[in-house]
Design a protein around this motif. Structure first.
Motif, mmCIF file in Angstrom:
data_model
loop_
_atom_site.group_PDB
_atom_site.id
_atom_site.type_symbol
_atom_site.label_atom_id
_atom_site.label_comp_id
_atom_site.label_asym_id
_atom_site.label_seq_id
_atom_site.Cartn_x
_atom_site.Cartn_y
_atom_site.Cartn_z
ATOM 1 N N THR A 1 -9.497 -8.680 5.309
ATOM 2 C CA THR A 1 -8.220 -9.170 5.308
ATOM 3 C C THR A 1 -7.224 -7.963 4.895
ATOM 4 O OG1 THR A 1 -8.590 -11.181 4.574
ATOM 5 C CG2 THR A 1 -6.235 -10.560 4.281
ATOM 6 N N VAL A 2 -7.775 -7.109 3.996
ATOM 7 C CA VAL A 2 -7.146 -5.793 3.483
ATOM 8 C C VAL A 2 -7.154 -4.820 4.698
ATOM 9 C CG1 VAL A 2 -7.117 -3.913 2.136
ATOM 10 C CG2 VAL A 2 -7.895 -6.297 0.987
ATOM 11 N N ALA A 3 -8.294 -4.764 5.280
ATOM 12 C CA ALA A 3 -8.442 -3.874 6.559
ATOM 13 C C ALA A 3 -7.146 -4.302 7.597
ATOM 14 C CB ALA A 3 -9.919 -4.040 7.264
ATOM 15 N N HIS A 4 -7.185 -5.620 8.030
ATOM 16 C CA HIS A 4 -6.242 -6.195 8.955
ATOM 17 C C HIS A 4 -4.830 -5.866 8.409
ATOM 18 C CE1 HIS A 4 -4.310 -8.221 11.901
ATOM 19 N NE2 HIS A 4 -3.680 -9.289 11.229
ATOM 20 N N LYS A 5 -4.387 -5.946 7.190
ATOM 21 C CA LYS A 5 -3.016 -5.694 6.574
ATOM 22 C C LYS A 5 -2.831 -4.147 6.815
ATOM 23 C CE LYS A 5 0.056 -5.796 2.710
ATOM 24 N NZ LYS A 5 0.048 -6.523 1.477
ATOM 25 N N LEU B 1 0.824 -1.108 -0.077
ATOM 26 C CA LEU B 1 -0.104 0.034 -0.029
ATOM 27 C C LEU B 1 0.745 1.329 0.073
ATOM 28 C CD1 LEU B 1 -2.505 -1.282 2.621
ATOM 29 C CD2 LEU B 1 -2.958 -1.022 0.234
ATOM 30 N N VAL B 2 0.387 2.248 -0.699
ATOM 31 C CA VAL B 2 1.126 3.700 -0.607
ATOM 32 C C VAL B 2 0.152 4.533 -0.427
ATOM 33 C CG1 VAL B 2 2.125 4.991 -2.042
ATOM 34 C CG2 VAL B 2 2.505 2.672 -2.728
ATOM 35 N N GLY B 3 0.523 5.495 0.652
ATOM 36 C CA GLY B 3 -0.263 6.692 1.039
ATOM 37 C C GLY B 3 -1.436 6.460 1.825
ATOM 38 N N GLU B 4 -1.665 5.235 2.576
ATOM 39 C CA GLU B 4 -2.726 4.762 3.537
ATOM 40 C C GLU B 4 -2.580 5.586 4.874
ATOM 41 O OE1 GLU B 4 0.220 2.271 4.852
ATOM 42 O OE2 GLU B 4 0.014 2.797 2.872
ATOM 43 N N MET B 5 -1.256 5.951 4.992
ATOM 44 C CA MET B 5 -1.128 6.435 6.553
ATOM 45 C C MET B 5 -2.058 8.014 6.561
ATOM 46 S SD MET B 5 0.719 4.696 8.432
ATOM 47 C CE MET B 5 1.551 5.548 9.650
ATOM 48 N N ALA B 6 -1.802 8.783 5.643
ATOM 49 C CA ALA B 6 -2.448 9.916 5.585
ATOM 50 C C ALA B 6 -3.731 9.989 5.818
ATOM 51 C CB ALA B 6 -2.080 10.652 4.298
ATOM 52 N N LEU B 7 -4.609 8.611 5.211
ATOM 53 C CA LEU B 7 -5.972 8.517 5.327
ATOM 54 C C LEU B 7 -6.433 7.949 6.610
ATOM 55 C CD1 LEU B 7 -6.862 7.238 1.607
ATOM 56 C CD2 LEU B 7 -6.432 9.391 2.472
ATOM 57 N N LEU B 8 -5.653 7.205 7.396
ATOM 58 C CA LEU B 8 -6.157 6.658 8.537
ATOM 59 C C LEU B 8 -5.995 8.013 9.799
ATOM 60 C CD1 LEU B 8 -3.634 3.460 8.606
ATOM 61 C CD2 LEU B 8 -6.247 3.673 8.382
ATOM 62 N N GLU B 9 -5.710 8.946 9.438
ATOM 63 C CA GLU B 9 -5.604 10.108 10.386
ATOM 64 C C GLU B 9 -7.112 10.862 10.510
ATOM 65 O OE1 GLU B 9 -3.201 10.943 12.618
ATOM 66 O OE2 GLU B 9 -2.006 9.030 11.501
ATOM 67 N N ALA C 1 0.535 0.280 12.004
ATOM 68 C CA ALA C 1 1.016 0.189 13.305
ATOM 69 C C ALA C 1 2.645 0.044 13.317
ATOM 70 C CB ALA C 1 0.352 -0.988 13.944
ATOM 71 N N ALA C 2 3.107 -0.804 12.205
ATOM 72 C CA ALA C 2 4.417 -1.013 12.252
ATOM 73 C C ALA C 2 5.145 0.266 11.896
ATOM 74 C CB ALA C 2 4.631 -2.401 11.488
ATOM 75 N N ARG C 3 4.481 0.995 10.918
ATOM 76 C CA ARG C 3 5.310 2.164 10.427
ATOM 77 C C ARG C 3 5.259 3.194 11.734
ATOM 78 N NH1 ARG C 3 2.455 2.471 4.183
ATOM 79 N NH2 ARG C 3 3.778 0.760 3.684
ATOM 80 N N THR C 4 4.431 3.373 12.463
ATOM 81 C CA THR C 4 4.258 4.224 13.556
ATOM 82 C C THR C 4 5.411 3.778 14.487
ATOM 83 O OG1 THR C 4 2.072 4.599 13.093
ATOM 84 C CG2 THR C 4 2.772 5.207 15.392
#
Length: 123
Positions: free
Chosen positions: A104-108, A60-68, A114-117
């Motif tokens: 499954t995608v949501a879990h990944k 995945l690319v760019g998902e971190m900004a969307l989780l905020e 979490a790992a990146r944080t």
């Protein structure tokens, strides 16, 4: 890895994009309102000009900004494709729909975030 039905959901909600080697997908410091799934090819992730990771098929690319919670959060890294690549691109609302429809995608996504944080906290 996503199941066949989950991959179908992803394809239904996202737009395929063919990109040439050297193309920057997201730029550190820019506002982020979309995410991508790398379907073919490889990409590098860099912060402050230093490569910190390599992405491959399924990443995945760019998902971190969307989780905020705040919309349009700034990107924390630059992602550039190393080879000709295919990515599926989606908006914030499409991201939410996929997370609801594909567990499954949501879990990944959440495990990756979490790992990146944790990695950022340790740096």
């Amino acid at each position: 890895e996503a199941s066949r039905s989950e991959r179908a959901v992803i394809r239904q909600h996202l737009t395929p994009l063919f990109v040439s080697a050297g193309t920057t997908l997201i730029r550190e410091g820019a506002r982020g309102d979309e995410f991508m799934v790398l379907v073919e090819g490889t990409a590098t992730v860099s912060q402050g000009g230093h490569t910190i990771a390599t992405l491959e098929r399924g990443d995945l690319v760019g998902e971190m900004a969307l989780l905020e919670a705040d919309a349009g959060r700034r990107r924390n890294a630059t992602v550039t494709v190393s080879t000709d690549a295919v990515v599926y691109v989606g908006s914030r609302s499409e991201f939410r729909q996929i997370l609801q429809a594909a567990p499954t995608v949501a879990h990944k996504v959440l495990a990756t975030a979490a790992a990146r944080t944790d990695a950022r906290a340790a740096a």
